[in-house]
Design an enzyme around this catalytic site. Sequence first.
Site, PDB file in Angstrom:
ATOM      1  N   LYS A  22      27.452  53.674  44.154  1.00 21.37           N
ATOM      2  CA  LYS A  22      28.759  54.545  43.530  1.00 21.37           C
ATOM      3  C   LYS A  22      28.893  54.222  42.045  1.00 21.37           C
ATOM      4  CE  LYS A  22      33.187  53.162  44.113  1.00 21.37           C
ATOM      5  NZ  LYS A  22      34.030  53.138  43.001  1.00 21.37           N
ATOM      6  N   ASN A  23      29.100  52.856  41.678  1.00 22.87           N
ATOM      7  CA  ASN A  23      29.318  52.468  40.353  1.00 22.87           C
ATOM      8  C   ASN A  23      28.297  52.584  39.232  1.00 22.87           C
ATOM      9  OD1 ASN A  23      31.746  52.135  41.257  1.00 22.87           O
ATOM     10  ND2 ASN A  23      31.844  49.768  41.544  1.00 22.87           N
ATOM     11  N   ARG A  92      39.449  56.358  38.799  1.00 19.26           N
ATOM     12  CA  ARG A  92      39.478  55.433  37.487  1.00 19.26           C
ATOM     13  C   ARG A  92      38.247  56.133  36.442  1.00 19.26           C
ATOM     14  NH1 ARG A  92      42.196  51.783  34.329  1.00 19.26           N
ATOM     15  NH2 ARG A  92      40.479  50.268  33.200  1.00 19.26           N
ATOM     16  N   CYS A 116      41.855  53.075  42.220  1.00 18.96           N
ATOM     17  CA  CYS A 116      42.377  52.243  43.555  1.00 18.96           C
ATOM     18  C   CYS A 116      43.461  51.382  42.671  1.00 18.96           C
ATOM     19  CB  CYS A 116      41.287  51.145  43.880  1.00 18.96           C
ATOM     20  SG  CYS A 116      40.216  51.902  45.191  1.00 18.96           S
ATOM     21  N   ARG A 121      45.779  48.067  35.278  1.00 21.87           N
ATOM     22  CA  ARG A 121      44.324  48.468  34.837  1.00 21.87           C
ATOM     23  C   ARG A 121      44.416  49.187  33.497  1.00 21.87           C
ATOM     24  NH1 ARG A 121      40.864  50.643  39.789  1.00 21.87           N
ATOM     25  NH2 ARG A 121      39.145  49.949  38.757  1.00 21.87           N
ATOM     26  N   PRO A 122      44.690  48.518  32.529  1.00 16.95           N
ATOM     27  CA  PRO A 122      45.063  49.217  31.164  1.00 16.95           C
ATOM     28  C   PRO A 122      43.726  49.734  30.690  1.00 16.95           C
ATOM     29  CG  PRO A 122      45.126  46.738  30.842  1.00 16.95           C
ATOM     30  CD  PRO A 122      45.047  47.164  32.261  1.00 16.95           C
ATOM     31  N   ILE A 123      43.770  50.407  29.618  1.00 16.04           N
ATOM     32  CA  ILE A 123      42.339  50.984  28.960  1.00 16.04           C
ATOM     33  C   ILE A 123      42.472  50.644  27.443  1.00 16.04           C
ATOM     34  CG2 ILE A 123      42.078  52.805  30.490  1.00 16.04           C
ATOM     35  CD1 ILE A 123      43.142  54.689  28.174  1.00 16.04           C
ATOM     36  N   ASP A 124      43.167  49.625  27.167  1.00 16.14           N
ATOM     37  CA  ASP A 124      43.105  49.094  25.735  1.00 16.14           C
ATOM     38  C   ASP A 124      41.811  48.774  25.162  1.00 16.14           C
ATOM     39  OD1 ASP A 124      43.230  46.960  27.761  1.00 16.14           O
ATOM     40  OD2 ASP A 124      43.865  45.619  26.189  1.00 16.14           O
ATOM     41  N   LEU A 125      40.918  48.024  26.009  1.00 10.13           N
ATOM     42  CA  LEU A 125      39.720  47.635  25.341  1.00 10.13           C
ATOM     43  C   LEU A 125      38.720  48.930  25.269  1.00 10.13           C
ATOM     44  CD1 LEU A 125      38.880  44.624  27.852  1.00 10.13           C
ATOM     45  CD2 LEU A 125      40.075  44.699  25.424  1.00 10.13           C
ATOM     46  N   ASP A 305      34.538  42.991  43.964  1.00  9.29           N
ATOM     47  CA  ASP A 305      34.426  43.966  45.209  1.00  9.29           C
ATOM     48  C   ASP A 305      34.212  43.614  46.465  1.00  9.29           C
ATOM     49  OD1 ASP A 305      35.371  45.816  43.101  1.00  9.29           O
ATOM     50  OD2 ASP A 305      33.415  46.604  42.764  1.00  9.29           O
ATOM     51  N   ILE A 327      39.842  38.653  38.694  1.00  9.36           N
ATOM     52  CA  ILE A 327      39.446  39.686  38.161  1.00  9.36           C
ATOM     53  C   ILE A 327      40.846  40.531  38.044  1.00  9.36           C
ATOM     54  CG2 ILE A 327      37.946  41.794  37.652  1.00  9.36           C
ATOM     55  CD1 ILE A 327      36.560  38.967  37.325  1.00  9.36           C
ATOM     56  N   ARG A 397      35.713  57.190  49.360  1.00 16.25           N
ATOM     57  CA  ARG A 397      35.540  57.406  47.952  1.00 16.25           C
ATOM     58  C   ARG A 397      34.050  56.334  47.651  1.00 16.25           C
ATOM     59  NH1 ARG A 397      40.577  55.596  44.858  1.00 16.25           N
ATOM     60  NH2 ARG A 397      38.860  55.908  43.113  1.00 16.25           N
TER      61      ARG A 397
HETATM   62  C1  EPZ Z   1      34.729  48.300  37.626  1.00 14.53           C
HETATM   63  O1  EPZ Z   1      36.025  48.892  37.472  1.00 14.53           O
HETATM   64  C2  EPZ Z   1      34.540  48.981  39.000  1.00 14.53           C
HETATM   65  N1  EPZ Z   1      34.651  50.256  39.188  1.00 14.53           N
HETATM   66  C3  EPZ Z   1      35.383  48.368  39.917  1.00 14.53           C
HETATM   67  O2  EPZ Z   1      35.005  48.796  41.211  1.00 14.53           O
HETATM   68  C4  EPZ Z   1      35.078  46.725  39.893  1.00 14.53           C
HETATM   69  O3  EPZ Z   1      36.089  46.216  40.682  1.00 14.53           O
HETATM   70  C5  EPZ Z   1      35.391  46.586  38.572  1.00 14.53           C
HETATM   71  O4  EPZ Z   1      34.555  47.075  37.535  1.00 14.53           O
HETATM   72  C6  EPZ Z   1      34.903  44.881  38.119  1.00 14.53           C
HETATM   73  O5  EPZ Z   1      33.689  44.528  38.440  1.00 14.53           O
HETATM   74  C7  EPZ Z   1      33.645  51.242  38.584  1.00 14.53           C
HETATM   75  O6  EPZ Z   1      32.583  50.822  38.372  1.00 14.53           O
HETATM   76  C8  EPZ Z   1      33.776  52.737  38.903  1.00 14.53           C
HETATM   77  P1  EPZ Z   1      36.918  46.178  34.573  1.00 14.53           P
HETATM   78  P2  EPZ Z   1      36.771  48.767  36.073  1.00 14.53           P
HETATM   79  O7  EPZ Z   1      37.271  47.035  33.388  1.00 14.53           O
HETATM   80  O8  EPZ Z   1      35.868  49.274  35.089  1.00 14.53           O
HETATM   81  C9  EPZ Z   1      41.103  44.281  32.941  1.00 14.53           C
HETATM   82  C10 EPZ Z   1      35.318  49.548  43.390  1.00 14.53           C
HETATM   83  O9  EPZ Z   1      35.915  49.281  44.493  1.00 14.53           O
HETATM   84  N2  EPZ Z   1      40.920  45.329  31.578  1.00 14.53           N
HETATM   85  O10 EPZ Z   1      35.698  45.344  34.416  1.00 14.53           O
HETATM   86  O11 EPZ Z   1      38.282  49.197  36.141  1.00 14.53           O
HETATM   87  C11 EPZ Z   1      41.518  45.168  34.054  1.00 14.53           C
HETATM   88  O12 EPZ Z   1      42.851  45.243  34.246  1.00 14.53           O
HETATM   89  C12 EPZ Z   1      35.820  49.373  42.143  1.00 14.53           C
HETATM   90  O13 EPZ Z   1      34.224  49.793  43.352  1.00 14.53           O
HETATM   91  C13 EPZ Z   1      41.767  45.407  30.507  1.00 14.53           C
HETATM   92  O14 EPZ Z   1      42.755  44.410  30.391  1.00 14.53           O
HETATM   93  O15 EPZ Z   1      36.642  47.148  35.890  1.00 14.53           O
HETATM   94  C14 EPZ Z   1      40.881  44.154  35.213  1.00 14.53           C
HETATM   95  O16 EPZ Z   1      42.087  42.925  35.240  1.00 14.53           O
HETATM   96  C15 EPZ Z   1      37.292  49.002  42.169  1.00 14.53           C
HETATM   97  N3  EPZ Z   1      41.644  46.357  29.749  1.00 14.53           N
HETATM   98  C16 EPZ Z   1      39.683  43.556  34.424  1.00 14.53           C
HETATM   99  O17 EPZ Z   1      39.821  43.790  33.030  1.00 14.53           O
HETATM  100  C17 EPZ Z   1      40.876  47.337  29.671  1.00 14.53           C
HETATM  101  O18 EPZ Z   1      40.874  48.122  28.820  1.00 14.53           O
HETATM  102  C18 EPZ Z   1      38.217  43.968  35.079  1.00 14.53           C
HETATM  103  O19 EPZ Z   1      38.543  45.495  34.870  1.00 14.53           O
HETATM  104  C19 EPZ Z   1      40.027  47.288  30.807  1.00 14.53           C
HETATM  105  C20 EPZ Z   1      39.802  46.250  31.736  1.00 14.53           C
END
Ligand code: EPZ
Length: 420
Positions: A22-23, A92, A116, A121-125, A305, A327, A397
Amino acid sequence: MEQLSLYGGYALSGETTVQGAKNSALPILAATVLSGEECILENCPHLSDVETACEILRYLGAQCTWEGETLFVCCKDLRENTIPQALMQKMRSSILFLGALCARTGRAELSMPGGCQLGDRPIDLHIDALRALGAVVETSDAIVYCQGGDMGGGSYRFPFPSVGATENAMLAAMGCKGPVSLENPAKEPEISDLGVFLQQLGATVGGIGTEVMTILPPQACKPVRHRIIPDRIAAATYLCAVASAGGKIVLQNVDASQLTAVIAPLRRAGCKIRIRGDTLTAARTGALAAPGMVATAPYPGFPTDAQTMLLAAMLRADGITGVQERIFSDRFRQLPQLQKLGAEITIVADTAYVTGVRRLYGAQMRATDLRGGAALAVAALAAEGESIITALDHLDRGYEHIERDLCNLGAKAERKISTR
Ligand code: EPZ
């Protein structure tokens, strides 16, 4: 309303083929926007999140058609660079269209994504990375406006290796006039799969899976036929299922090198896992022993995950299992549901401790999110009698047909329409 009925207390015995990831599929579907040529995606899983990505693509003007497990996408005639809020909030990964649309059309306007609920889950990065590459990004009233027509490229160092932000930056890099360097990017196998897909489009992508990834976009994208990698989290789910229920299973279409961190604690717990090419055989015949402490971390560490499933598999293990979630801030939401089975779990700060009990008893449980829902199924396999899991939309999903796979593996599982 659909529900999953599971009769636990029986050892598993069977074989199944693991779905495509999926991812990987979701960022690659966003990447199809980059090209006016046809993209053919093999081993693409039929999931509701993948359908949502297709809905978004069709809204933008793309054609998406399925032939079995192969998805054909053609984004030749794009007519939109905004996505309605209703589609954005379904998952997401919808935010990945930000980088892709900016690269292809020079502009994107999107609302905040759903997904989920795992804590903040911010998008600042994502935004910082796109700005570093030369995009002008503004947010107002939960709408993100992005102008990317003049992105020159450059470098960005991620303060944390966010998966989604790395993917968005890789997609945006495809619209930059100069080279892009991404430092401390995420190194998950799904990032590598996206990197390979961009290479197949014609980009020069270096350092995939290392501390510095470089991307130089092509003059024009080429048609692509790409095979989505196997879903390591679905494979981890079934490994935890056999740990929980006992028995012996065979999984086909697995890349075991991506599961090292999951296999290690399962072996400590007493599972015998054998790897031959892309086939994995897992057995648990004796008692389960608690594997001790496990802490989630970015790849190649233990995947967040899979922590919900590992915890669920250890509810009857001898001793105490501790899982530290590093995480996401709120990824233990399924634990009260597991307690309905008779599980002994306590949470201290970011760590959940399971003290193994001798017996678990079937109960009705509600899935709280995708992997939390999978954890309920894993636990139910070890609980005597019938368990019912509701809110299956979360599971759909990420798992093509979880009841089909569990039945293939010898579980007594059935999807039913609830009359209540
Ligand atoms: C991806 O989510 C996966 N989703 C998630 O899988 C997975 O749990 C996660 O990576 C970690 O491996 C998909 O690939 C579609 P992150 P993502 O950005 O991209 C913080 C599943 O069950 N962060 O690595 O959202 C955030 O809050 C799903 O299949 C910021 O602070 O994960 C979190 O604490 C759920 N600012 C951490 O980083 C940002 O701009 C990791 O998030 C982005 C993230």
